[in-house]
Design a protein around this motif. Structure first.
Motif, PDB file in Angstrom:
ATOM      1  N   PRO A 251      34.149  20.842  75.881  1.00  0.00           N
ATOM      2  CA  PRO A 251      34.562  21.599  74.688  1.00  0.00           C
ATOM      3  C   PRO A 251      35.918  21.150  74.153  1.00  0.00           C
ATOM      4  O   PRO A 251      36.126  21.128  72.935  1.00  0.00           O
ATOM      5  CB  PRO A 251      34.636  23.049  75.178  1.00  0.00           C
ATOM      6  N   MET A 252      36.827  20.757  75.068  1.00  0.00           N
ATOM      7  CA  MET A 252      38.132  20.301  74.592  1.00  0.00           C
ATOM      8  C   MET A 252      37.994  19.013  73.788  1.00  0.00           C
ATOM      9  O   MET A 252      38.539  18.889  72.685  1.00  0.00           O
ATOM     10  CB  MET A 252      39.078  20.065  75.773  1.00  0.00           C
TER      11      MET A 252
ATOM     12  N   TYR B  16      35.391  17.954  72.284  1.00  0.00           N
ATOM     13  CA  TYR B  16      34.656  18.263  71.054  1.00  0.00           C
ATOM     14  C   TYR B  16      35.595  18.885  70.029  1.00  0.00           C
ATOM     15  O   TYR B  16      35.606  18.495  68.857  1.00  0.00           O
ATOM     16  CB  TYR B  16      33.508  19.213  71.380  1.00  0.00           C
ATOM     17  N   GLY B  17      36.392  19.834  70.497  1.00  0.00           N
ATOM     18  CA  GLY B  17      37.343  20.492  69.597  1.00  0.00           C
ATOM     19  C   GLY B  17      38.337  19.507  69.005  1.00  0.00           C
ATOM     20  O   GLY B  17      38.640  19.564  67.820  1.00  0.00           O
ATOM     21  N   ILE B  18      38.822  18.578  69.843  1.00  0.00           N
ATOM     22  CA  ILE B  18      39.792  17.598  69.340  1.00  0.00           C
ATOM     23  C   ILE B  18      39.120  16.662  68.333  1.00  0.00           C
ATOM     24  O   ILE B  18      39.648  16.377  67.266  1.00  0.00           O
ATOM     25  CB  ILE B  18      40.402  16.781  70.498  1.00  0.00           C
TER      26      ILE B  18
ATOM     27  N   ARG C 171      36.732  17.189  66.398  1.00  0.00           N
ATOM     28  CA  ARG C 171      36.358  17.817  65.130  1.00  0.00           C
ATOM     29  C   ARG C 171      37.545  18.434  64.403  1.00  0.00           C
ATOM     30  O   ARG C 171      37.365  19.114  63.405  1.00  0.00           O
ATOM     31  CB  ARG C 171      35.300  18.902  65.369  1.00  0.00           C
ATOM     32  N   SER C 172      38.765  18.266  64.937  1.00  0.00           N
ATOM     33  CA  SER C 172      39.889  18.872  64.233  1.00  0.00           C
ATOM     34  C   SER C 172      40.417  17.900  63.170  1.00  0.00           C
ATOM     35  O   SER C 172      40.139  16.712  63.211  1.00  0.00           O
ATOM     36  CB  SER C 172      40.988  19.263  65.221  1.00  0.00           C
TER      37      SER C 172
ATOM     38  N   LEU D 291      46.881  16.458  69.453  1.00  0.00           N
ATOM     39  CA  LEU D 291      46.137  16.999  70.593  1.00  0.00           C
ATOM     40  C   LEU D 291      45.778  15.893  71.583  1.00  0.00           C
ATOM     41  O   LEU D 291      45.854  16.065  72.796  1.00  0.00           O
ATOM     42  CB  LEU D 291      44.864  17.702  70.101  1.00  0.00           C
TER      43      LEU D 291
ATOM     44  N   LEU E   4      47.368  13.112  72.071  1.00  0.00           N
ATOM     45  CA  LEU E   4      48.606  12.740  72.770  1.00  0.00           C
ATOM     46  C   LEU E   4      48.902  13.768  73.866  1.00  0.00           C
ATOM     47  O   LEU E   4      49.293  13.415  74.975  1.00  0.00           O
ATOM     48  CB  LEU E   4      49.763  12.672  71.768  1.00  0.00           C
ATOM     49  N   ALA E   5      48.643  15.043  73.535  1.00  0.00           N
ATOM     50  CA  ALA E   5      48.907  16.103  74.507  1.00  0.00           C
ATOM     51  C   ALA E   5      47.980  15.981  75.715  1.00  0.00           C
ATOM     52  O   ALA E   5      48.355  16.354  76.822  1.00  0.00           O
ATOM     53  CB  ALA E   5      48.744  17.468  73.850  1.00  0.00           C
ATOM     54  N   VAL E   6      46.768  15.463  75.504  1.00  0.00           N
ATOM     55  CA  VAL E   6      45.867  15.258  76.637  1.00  0.00           C
ATOM     56  C   VAL E   6      46.365  14.104  77.510  1.00  0.00           C
ATOM     57  O   VAL E   6      46.310  14.158  78.732  1.00  0.00           O
ATOM     58  CB  VAL E   6      44.431  14.959  76.141  1.00  0.00           C
TER      59      VAL E   6
ATOM     60  N   ASP F  14      28.522   9.876  63.947  1.00  0.00           N
ATOM     61  CA  ASP F  14      28.342  10.060  62.514  1.00  0.00           C
ATOM     62  C   ASP F  14      27.979  11.528  62.256  1.00  0.00           C
ATOM     63  O   ASP F  14      26.931  11.986  62.689  1.00  0.00           O
ATOM     64  CB  ASP F  14      27.219   9.116  62.066  1.00  0.00           C
TER      65      ASP F  14
ATOM     66  N   LEU G 162      24.389  15.231  62.286  1.00  0.00           N
ATOM     67  CA  LEU G 162      24.299  16.675  62.494  1.00  0.00           C
ATOM     68  C   LEU G 162      23.813  17.365  61.235  1.00  0.00           C
ATOM     69  O   LEU G 162      23.018  18.291  61.280  1.00  0.00           O
ATOM     70  CB  LEU G 162      25.670  17.232  62.865  1.00  0.00           C
TER      71      LEU G 162
END
Lengths: 284, 387, 311
Positions: free
Chosen positions: C109-110, C112-114, C116-117, C125, C127-129, C201, C205
């Motif tokens: 999820p992390m 995926y969230g990154i 799609r942001s 984000l 870089l933070a990872v 791509d 979806l």
């Protein structure tokens, strides 16, 4: 698909994940400024552990050894790793290519204890056979570190080179540069950021390594992680917290600085492109 | 209007004359005052439009004109900021994409790379819970329709660009949608294949009778394929017409220039009659005489516009040298095979484009570089525009 | 003539240069990476003895002329006979597998969230990872000691909340090892996942939704299978090193935490039994050879794809 990024589930997971990643480090930093020796009790703000840290001759000596090893390792690993990355991307097929690319990838996932043990046994065998290396120390640690960090550099250089347009080197050769010169004049400057990140990564990995260094080190070459490890085994110590804070801070400054520098370069380039396009439009 | 003076692309429209247009046009899509904003940017600005059942309708415009956003609102990927969208009489404004009776053929085709051609085509049918045998039959029918029966078990990366395009078409048509949305359906194909596929798409649409809404930036493509075209600019619809009306009776200079090429001369109305008008243009030696009434009044500013193929070029002065003529020098000739475009520099310094058909195989054209020539046109061929 | 000779010299030099560029890293890796494994294999067949080096030589020249080979599979027999080693192997695989699953559940999820942001956020984000990965591994593991101890921060916090009445035993348990592995290796899971998800791509979806899929079904039928390469790469990057992990079980695990990396370490440093340590290492490699080869093949395929895309 903009709605996806606003999904509450994803935002919760991101928040939880980053809290998980950062909270332990932040607590560590906070408690390095704790007056009390008891790490769990807050006894007021103090920098006395930092002062003690800088009077600890063992830690300072180990830090010096670690930094020396890391600097030499990073430089050698960048040189060898760049060659390896170049070979993987630009040299097509040659005998032993599969073996070669296998030896590049394997250190990335090889358990450290296995790498450490095997390279130590090599040094012992070599010493028996040809008398070199005589005993173990900074040299053997460095060789061991170069071997496992050059793989990381090679992967970084490789991925940068695959993105790169090969026709630029061809253009340089078309204009009269020999292959080696084309590489030095055209390719190297373009992949320079990858070399910088490779060097930094090799430096960090070397500075950080405990297991491989423990195998490859001799009695007079205790590295910083080895000192930290033996101290940590005895329990939490505020002095180690202070050291950890300095290490985290150093890494953060270098990484954010490098990212900011690269971002600024990208931005400058984008702006220059935009300006050039605007000028062209004006002329039309 | 003489048929022979039309450009080549225009003549291909004969395909549409065979089409059976339903006698009573019945709207299938109603777009009612739709606006879409992204932050400060207005992508679609108060658009109202009706598309009829069985029609091949094109949305034509340059990049960023809002045509793709409008199409994505029809598919349900974007929600209008304002206004309503009705499909087949039902309000679809807030219906999610998976519940709409429309399907889309994506510009990138968006074929699922981990599925075979058959699985791609069956995908939508499976979502509807169709029986397995029925799905198999429909997939076979679709593959047959796009002439890819032999390639069912292949994966998308094993297909050529043209084959992928047809799989995308078959996948979007498999659910028999009420409307098929096509986003630049031919954009990724090379020129030769594009021309052939244009005809195939038109034929298929005729056979199936499904409404097609095509987004394109290519005016030739819109001209060749469509029953009606809407030209969009900056989020607004400028004109909706059949390709023929759009070409011969453009409403604005933008439309005239976007839909084909045109020479427009700024001038003022010198004489305004019921059956004729005279316009004096500073860039032309003689007044422009028009044998129909014009919008505007005496003294108002208008543009006299001429399509390149409706101008004649001669070394001798025309029959009536007092009006609808200009003198100039041939500055450049662009040879295009079937015809040639002459760039003539008029005495005023303005350049005018003239298209002539190459009717003979003469090695030396009759008119060549640096020749002093007369350009002239017939009074009924002048388009008078007020903006 | 001279010009042609000059050209010939250049060509030879160029061919030689090419060979040299290959040879330098190749020889280095052969000598310092591959050859050591042969030596490990050799010593694993030797016997322990007190002395320097602490193992018997494999080849010995006896009575002047006879080459005497003294190889023994005794070390391996010992590994199988002693239940400690088998248990340690099984426990390592179990701990690594469970940690990998948890890293995937948190990391997917992390990633995926990154992916799609929106753009400026995405880089921050990411870089933070990566940032924790650049800070000392040892120190990140050490940070958990202060949190998990019986008088540590977590216990104090829970006591303060009133959730518990007496401190929980968290440190020196298998749970602490799971936490440590997931925590240390999470970036390795997120980065390959992010790379595949970010490349995906988005119109795929949209196409799935257009053809009648609800968003979650579009995720299951399209996103999940297409991100499988990232799932595999991330899982390998966590699982393989976790199996041989030493620092985390040593610092966070308890006396009952059996992991093969710890066993190898104590065979070597505490018991000084090099032949058995070598046998443990070889056995560990045999265990990991399948996932390592799997990972290699994946990486090579990715390379080829990247090269195809670049052409």
């Amino acid at each position: 698909m903009k709605s996806v990024s606003r999904s509450p589930f994803l935002i919760t997971m991101l928040a939880f994940g980053f809290a998980f990643l950062y909270l332990p480090i932040l607590l560590l930093i906070l408690y390095s400024f704790n007056e009390s020796r008891l790490v769990t009790v807050w006894g007021g703000f103090s920098v006395k552990w930092y002062a003690e840290l800088f009077q600890d001759a063992q830690i300072l000596g180990a830090a010096k050894i670690s930094l020396t090893v890391a600097a030499i390792t990073a430089t050698l690993a960048t040189a060898l790793g760049t060659l390896a990355g170049l070979v993987l991307v630009r040299f097509g097929r040659f005998r032993g290519r599969t073996l070669f690319s296998g030896m590049i990838t394997a250190p990335l996932v090889m358990p450290e204890v296995v790498t450490g043990l095997s390279i130590l046994l090599l040094f012992v065998a070599l010493e028996q056979l040809i008398g070199w290396p005589a005993g173990r120390g900074v040299t053997t640690i460095t060789i061991a570190h170069v071997t496992f960090t050059m793989a990381y550099v090679a992967i970084i250089v490789q991925s940068r080179l695959t993105q790169l347009d090969g026709s630029m080197e061809e253009a340089a050769m078309d204009l009269g540069a020999r292959p080696a010169k084309a590489f030095l004049l055209v390719t190297l400057p373009i992949i320079a950021p990858a070399l910088v990140s490779g060097w930094l990564l090799a430096f960090t990995l070397s500075l950080d390594d405990l297991v491989i260094a423990s195998f490859a080190a001799g009695p007079d070459s205790t590295t910083l992680p080895m000192v930290v490890f033996s101290s940590v085994r005895l329990g939490v110590s505020p002095k180690i917290n202070a050291l950890a804070t300095l290490l985290v801070l150093g890494a953060t400054i270098i990484i954010i600085g490098a990212a900011w520098f690269m971002h600024r370069q990208d931005r400058d380039r984008d702006r220059a492109v935009a300006r050039a396009m605007a000028e062209q439009k004006d002329r039309e | 209007m003489s048929e022979s003076s039309l450009p080549a692309a225009h003549q291909q429209r004969s395909l549409q004359q065979k089409r059976i247009v339903p006698p009573n046009p019945e709207p299938v899509i109603v777009i009612d005052g739709v606006t879409k904003r992204f932050g400060d940017f207005t992508a679609v600005d108060d658009v109202s439009l009706t598309i009829d059942r069985g029609e091949l309708f094109s949305l034509l415009g340059g990049s960023g004109c809002g045509k793709t956003t409008l199409l994505r609102m029809l598919a349900g990927f974007e929600t209008p900021t304002k206004g309503r969208i009705l499909i087949d009489g039902q309000d679809m404004t807030d219906v999610p994409p998976y519940a709409r009776p429309v399907n889309m053929m994506f510009q990138s085709y968006a074929l699922f790379p981990h599925m075979t051609v058959e699985q791609n085509i069956a995908f939508g049918l499976k979502q509807d819970g169709m029986a397995r045998d029925a799905i198999r039959a429909r997939v076979a029918e679709m593959l047959d329709m796009v002439e890819l029966s032999a390639l069912g078990p292949r994966k998308p990366h094993q297909l050529s660009g043209g084959q992928r395009q047809r799989v995308a078409l078959a996948r979007a048509l498999a659910k028999r949608p009420k409307v098929l949305l096509l986003d630049e359906p031919l954009g990724a194909l090379d020129k030769k294949l594009r021309e052939r596929t244009q005809l195939e798409l038109v034929n298929l649409q005729c056979q199936l009778g499904i409404t097609f809404v095509v987004v394109t930036h290519d005016q030739e493509e819109a001209m060749t394929m469509s029953d009606r075209v809407a030209i969009m600019n900056q989020g607004r619809i400028l004109q909706v017409d059949s390709p023929h009306a759009m070409y011969e009776f453009p409403g604005t200079r933008f439309v005239a220039e976007f839909f084909g090429s045109i020479n427009a001369f700024e001038g003022t109305i010198a004489e305004d009659g019921l059956t004729h008008a005279v316009i004096s243009c500073p860039d032309l030696d003689a007044p422009v005489y028009v044998n129909h009434s014009v919008p505007g009044y005496e003294g108002s500013t208008v543009w006299a516009a001429l399509r390149p193929e409706k101008i004649t070029l001669s070394k001798q002065p025309p029959a009536d040298p007092a009006r609808n003529v200009a003198r100039g020098v041939v500055e450049d000739i662009v040879y295009l095979g079937g015809d040639s475009t002459y760039l003539v520099r008029l005495e005023s310094g303005r350049r005018i484009r003239v298209a002539l058909q190459n009717l003979t195989r003469a090695a030396e054209p009759e008119v060549t570089w640096d020749d002093a020539v007369w350009v002239s046109w017939r009074p009924e061929n002048v388009v008078v525009l007020t903006s | 003539m001279i010009a042609r000779a000059g050209q010939w010299v250049t060509e030879v030099l160029q061919a030689g240069g090419r060979r040299l560029v290959i040879a330098v890293p190749f020889v280095w890796l052969l000598l310092f990476f591959l050859a050591p494994f042969a030596i490990v294999a050799k010593i694993s067949l030797a016997e322990f003895r007190v002395g320097v080096p602490p193992y018997t030589p494999l080849f010995e020249i006896v009575e002047g002329a006879w080459l005497h080979i003294r190889a023994t599979l005794g070390n391996y027999a010992y590994l199988i006979d002693d239940p400690l080693y088998v248990a340690a192997y099984l426990s390592s695989v179990k701990i690594a597998a469970v940690s990998t699953v948890f890293a995937l559940l948190i990391g997917y999820p992390m990633a995926y969230g990154i992916a799609r942001s929106a753009q400026p956020w995405r880089n921050v984000l990411l870089l933070a990872v990566m940032l924790p990965f650049w800070t000392s591994f040892l120190i990140r593991v050490y940070a958990w000691i202060g949190i998990l101890r019986s008088n540590g921060l977590l216990n104090n916090f829970l006591l303060w909340l009133g959730v518990i009445d007496e401190p929980l035993v968290l440190l020196n348990t298998d749970l602490a090892v799971y936490i440590g592995i997931v925590y240390s290796y999470l970036p390795f899971m997120i980065l390959p996942l992010y790379a595949t998800l970010e490349k995906m791509d988005l119109s795929l979806l949209e196409a799935a939704q257009d053809l009648g899929c609800r968003p979650w079904k579009a995720f299951v039928t399209v996103t999940l299978p297409l991100s499988l390469p990232g799932i595999i790469a991330g899982s390998m990057l966590v699982f393989i090193p976790a199996v041989g992990e030493f620092v985390i079980p040593d610092l966070l695990g308890g006396p009952s935490t059996l992991m093969i990396g710890k066993v190898l370490w104590s065979e070597f440093f505490n018991n000084r039994d090099w032949p058995v340590a070598s046998a443990v290492a070889i056995a560990m490699l045999v265990l990991l050879v399948a996932p390592i080869v799997f990972f290699q093949r994946y990486r090579m395929r990715q390379d080829e794809k990247a090269r195809e895309a670049a052409l």
